[in-house]
Design an enzyme around this catalytic site. Sequence first.
Site, PDB file in Angstrom:
ATOM      1  N   SER A 138      -6.393   9.788 -46.308  1.00 24.26           N
ATOM      2  CA  SER A 138      -6.168  10.360 -44.979  1.00 24.26           C
ATOM      3  C   SER A 138      -7.240   9.830 -44.035  1.00 24.26           C
ATOM      4  O   SER A 138      -8.344   9.463 -44.474  1.00 24.26           O
ATOM      5  CB  SER A 138      -6.253  11.893 -45.045  1.00 24.26           C
ATOM      6  OG  SER A 138      -6.315  12.469 -43.751  1.00 24.26           O
ATOM      7  N   TYR A 148     -11.383  18.907 -47.910  1.00 28.11           N
ATOM      8  CA  TYR A 148     -10.235  18.002 -47.832  1.00 28.11           C
ATOM      9  C   TYR A 148     -10.692  16.598 -47.446  1.00 28.11           C
ATOM     10  O   TYR A 148     -10.375  15.614 -48.129  1.00 28.11           O
ATOM     11  CB  TYR A 148      -9.214  18.525 -46.821  1.00 28.11           C
ATOM     12  CG  TYR A 148      -7.989  17.632 -46.714  1.00 28.11           C
ATOM     13  CD1 TYR A 148      -6.958  17.754 -47.626  1.00 28.11           C
ATOM     14  CD2 TYR A 148      -7.895  16.663 -45.722  1.00 28.11           C
ATOM     15  CE1 TYR A 148      -5.839  16.922 -47.551  1.00 28.11           C
ATOM     16  CE2 TYR A 148      -6.795  15.825 -45.645  1.00 28.11           C
ATOM     17  CZ  TYR A 148      -5.767  15.960 -46.557  1.00 28.11           C
ATOM     18  OH  TYR A 148      -4.669  15.129 -46.491  1.00 28.11           O
TER      19      TYR A 148
END
Length: 257
Positions: A138, A148
Amino acid sequence: MTTALITGSTAGIGAAFARRLAADGHDLVLVARDTGRLREQATELHDRHGVVVEVLTADLSEDKGIETVADRLADRKNPVDLLINNAGFGNKGRYLEVPMADELKMLKVHCEAVLRLTSAATEAMRERGRGGVVNVASVAAFVPRGTYGASKAWVVQFTQGAAKDLAGSGVRLMALCPGFVRTEFHQRAGMGTDNIPGWMWLDADKLVAAALADLARGRTLSIPDPRYKALMGLVKVTPRGLLGGISSRTGRKYGPQ
């Protein structure tokens, strides 16, 4: 005919990879937790494209699930030529607001599973002298933004390091770093998305097409959209201290609601 194995195949980016690869004539091994959805997906792709589609029910937050997929990747009689490590999820909440069990589950799926599955796949691929792995990370990997982002930063660093170590073996590895993509990801995490500007959203099918093109070019990192490439260019020249404040404010503005 080549075979591609896709984790997290039943929705979002994983489903887009499955559609594109089936349309290109690849046989598939689809991996997810929901057997019913897997079978529906397999039937649809087989009927539409005439490819062979296996289903493999596995939860990659558990050792048994990881071992099941790793065993399939290590099968020399039915080789996998392309691995798409796509399974992943987000947690709603800031650091210390998310239960530790959920944080550890995320690391299990995003880091341990990616390491073990990539290793199982590339060992077999190196013996054959060909193969490819796409590890879905990401753009959050490039900003200081919680567990994350940290887990996705690990995916990028691991993938690029492994790609360098395997250079010349015929095995290609690439980290794919999308931005916001219209999938079930945010809904499953309980995150609101109404406040995310329209220009920040990417189409999953276009993203996959760009990613596969980058893999074919031998790139080890793919940021498959000019808008996010420009944003990541700015990130590189922004001081880390300032970047941390910006990412924190952006997270509160565009993150979980």
